[in-house]
Motif scaffolding. Sequence first.
Motif, PDB file in Angstrom:
ATOM      1  N   MET A 283      -1.132 -22.759  38.872  1.00 15.91           N
ATOM      2  CA  MET A 283      -0.986 -21.338  38.505  1.00 15.91           C
ATOM      3  C   MET A 283      -2.348 -20.724  38.236  1.00 15.91           C
ATOM      4  N   VAL A 284      -3.195 -21.462  37.514  1.00 17.52           N
ATOM      5  CA  VAL A 284      -4.545 -20.958  37.227  1.00 17.52           C
ATOM      6  C   VAL A 284      -5.302 -20.732  38.543  1.00 17.52           C
ATOM      7  N   ALA A 285      -5.054 -21.596  39.527  1.00 19.01           N
ATOM      8  CA  ALA A 285      -5.710 -21.456  40.846  1.00 19.01           C
ATOM      9  C   ALA A 285      -5.047 -20.382  41.702  1.00 19.01           C
ATOM     10  N   GLY A 286      -3.979 -19.783  41.217  1.00 20.62           N
ATOM     11  CA  GLY A 286      -3.299 -18.694  41.940  1.00 20.62           C
ATOM     12  C   GLY A 286      -2.344 -19.161  43.028  1.00 20.62           C
ATOM     13  N   LEU A 288       0.553 -21.293  42.529  1.00 14.89           N
ATOM     14  CA  LEU A 288       1.949 -21.319  42.046  1.00 14.89           C
ATOM     15  C   LEU A 288       2.116 -20.065  41.196  1.00 14.89           C
ATOM     16  N   ASN A 289       3.268 -19.405  41.315  1.00  8.88           N
ATOM     17  CA  ASN A 289       3.435 -18.147  40.591  1.00  8.88           C
ATOM     18  C   ASN A 289       4.111 -18.301  39.240  1.00  8.88           C
ATOM     19  N   CYS A 290       5.039 -19.271  39.155  1.00  9.96           N
ATOM     20  CA  CYS A 290       5.826 -19.350  37.920  1.00  9.96           C
ATOM     21  C   CYS A 290       6.460 -20.729  37.791  1.00  9.96           C
ATOM     22  N   THR A 291       6.546 -21.223  36.560  1.00  9.66           N
ATOM     23  CA  THR A 291       7.299 -22.460  36.320  1.00  9.66           C
ATOM     24  C   THR A 291       8.166 -22.296  35.074  1.00  9.66           C
ATOM     25  N   VAL A 292       9.362 -22.830  35.147  1.00  7.92           N
ATOM     26  CA  VAL A 292      10.259 -22.828  33.984  1.00  7.92           C
ATOM     27  C   VAL A 292      10.140 -24.206  33.341  1.00  7.92           C
ATOM     28  N   GLU A 293       9.871 -24.216  32.069  1.00  6.19           N
ATOM     29  CA  GLU A 293       9.680 -25.483  31.360  1.00  6.19           C
ATOM     30  C   GLU A 293      10.988 -26.280  31.278  1.00  6.19           C
ATOM     31  N   CYS A 294      10.849 -27.616  31.376  1.00  8.72           N
ATOM     32  CA  CYS A 294      11.965 -28.531  31.095  1.00  8.72           C
ATOM     33  C   CYS A 294      11.316 -29.657  30.293  1.00  8.72           C
ATOM     34  N   ASN A 295      11.595 -29.699  29.014  1.00 10.61           N
ATOM     35  CA  ASN A 295      10.836 -30.606  28.139  1.00 10.61           C
ATOM     36  C   ASN A 295      11.223 -32.084  28.336  1.00 10.61           C
ATOM     37  N   PRO A 296      10.275 -32.942  28.759  1.00 11.37           N
ATOM     38  CA  PRO A 296      10.606 -34.360  28.954  1.00 11.37           C
ATOM     39  C   PRO A 296      10.336 -35.236  27.723  1.00 11.37           C
ATOM     40  N   ILE A 325       9.715 -19.933  29.916  1.00 13.09           N
ATOM     41  CA  ILE A 325       9.231 -19.650  31.267  1.00 13.09           C
ATOM     42  C   ILE A 325       7.772 -19.192  31.186  1.00 13.09           C
ATOM     43  N   PHE A 326       6.976 -19.664  32.134  1.00 13.76           N
ATOM     44  CA  PHE A 326       5.544 -19.312  32.157  1.00 13.76           C
ATOM     45  C   PHE A 326       5.178 -18.835  33.557  1.00 13.76           C
ATOM     46  N   ASP A 327       4.415 -17.759  33.631  1.00 16.04           N
ATOM     47  CA  ASP A 327       3.910 -17.363  34.950  1.00 16.04           C
ATOM     48  C   ASP A 327       2.383 -17.277  34.922  1.00 16.04           C
ATOM     49  N   GLN A 328       1.822 -16.853  36.058  1.00 12.46           N
ATOM     50  CA  GLN A 328       0.354 -16.847  36.180  1.00 12.46           C
ATOM     51  C   GLN A 328      -0.334 -16.036  35.081  1.00 12.46           C
ATOM     52  N   SER A 329       0.340 -15.007  34.603  1.00 16.16           N
ATOM     53  CA  SER A 329      -0.309 -14.115  33.630  1.00 16.16           C
ATOM     54  C   SER A 329      -0.664 -14.831  32.313  1.00 16.16           C
ATOM     55  N   ASP A 333      -4.158 -19.193  29.296  1.00 14.32           N
ATOM     56  CA  ASP A 333      -4.126 -19.283  27.828  1.00 14.32           C
ATOM     57  C   ASP A 333      -3.341 -20.493  27.347  1.00 14.32           C
ATOM     58  N   VAL A 334      -2.340 -20.886  28.123  1.00  6.71           N
ATOM     59  CA  VAL A 334      -1.410 -21.912  27.656  1.00  6.71           C
ATOM     60  C   VAL A 334      -1.786 -23.322  28.103  1.00  6.71           C
ATOM     61  N   ILE A 335      -2.528 -23.420  29.200  1.00  7.59           N
ATOM     62  CA  ILE A 335      -2.758 -24.739  29.819  1.00  7.59           C
ATOM     63  C   ILE A 335      -3.351 -25.773  28.844  1.00  7.59           C
ATOM     64  N   GLY A 336      -4.212 -25.342  27.975  1.00  9.44           N
ATOM     65  CA  GLY A 336      -4.861 -26.270  27.040  1.00  9.44           C
ATOM     66  C   GLY A 336      -3.890 -26.894  26.052  1.00  9.44           C
ATOM     67  N   SER A 337      -2.793 -26.255  25.809  1.00  6.50           N
ATOM     68  CA  SER A 337      -1.859 -26.784  24.800  1.00  6.50           C
ATOM     69  C   SER A 337      -0.691 -27.548  25.416  1.00  6.50           C
TER      70      SER A 337
END
Length: 340
Positions: A283-286, A288-296, A325-329, A333-337
């Motif tokens: 997503m950061v690389a542009g 993938l547009n969006c991913t819905v989380e599924c907690n493993p 749900i997370f998208d590119q926007s 900010d979120v990737i580090g966590s």
Amino acid sequence: MIQPANIGLMQNKILMTAVLTGAMWLAASRCESADSTGASGAKGSGRKTIAVGFSQIGAESGWRTAETKSIRSEAARRGVNLKFSDAQQKQENQIKALGAFIAQKVDAIILAPVVEAGWEPILKQARAAKIPVVLVDRGVNVSDDSLYTTLIASDFVAEGRMAGEWLAKKLNGKGNVVELQGTPGAAPAIDRKKGFAEALKNYPDGKIIKSQTGEFTRAKGKEVMEAFLKAAQGSGTKINAVYAHNDDMALGAIQAIEEAGLKPGTDIIVVSIDGIKPAFEAMVAGKLNCTVECNPLLGPAAFDAVEAVLARRPLPKKSVVRDRIFDQSVAKDVIGSREY
Ligand code: AHR
């Protein structure tokens, strides 16, 4: 009792009567079994070391690897004697593993079932041996739900719906979508397809033009996407978006799109499910547009459930992990966590 704090935000549907009866029956029988077999008692410590068999589906995706890690590390943290079995995607291997756990007289079984159907005979054997079975991640189709103790899983239909609603908005309700399905017969493949189709029903100009299994793997996702692109080219059809039932297949599809000389994320919108770190990187690389989380990260909740049933504490029949749900926007900010 499962501690909601251990699994993030969890909604419990409590079917008290059935559960209490089941839990007490199972707990009572476990005491009997531990006393009579001495299978895993820790001498002199006053605390019993429990043996738990974990039948895992395989290692088809980043999500699956994260789930295995979570169960293994939680077992180690609690001093549980974990017997791990990797079924390599085959239900017959899972059934064999469960048979072996029963023969070894484990205290409990944790099962991540590859498909929904075909579990009754082996679950009946576990019940006859008085061994409680905790389902993680995916559910089973059984006529008698007392065959398992509890299910800890995401709401896969809701995940599919979230992905569908996000995509419909992104496409302004219009476009040709290709779908990469998960393993045939698996709960997340069935439910994510259903939820997505439900969301798209409200947009008559948004159509799924092709849908095929990519078996939840990157390699198969790529292969199927290549075939979709070739067919589209042959018929002069434009593919506007890909919906993949997991991130690994989406990452494979991204590769296929690039190799076809197109820009994933721009020429073709890509949306998927899981929320693994490589998806955030894409997503950061542009791409993938969006991913819905599924907690493993189900280890803590799974062992809370095992401990609860062995201690005769009541359990809900199902605990639903709430996903976001997370998208590119927000990806940067979120990737580090991200924890997986
Ligand atoms: O059952 C959960 C699904 O199984 C995950 O979305 C997928 O990555 C995995 O293989």
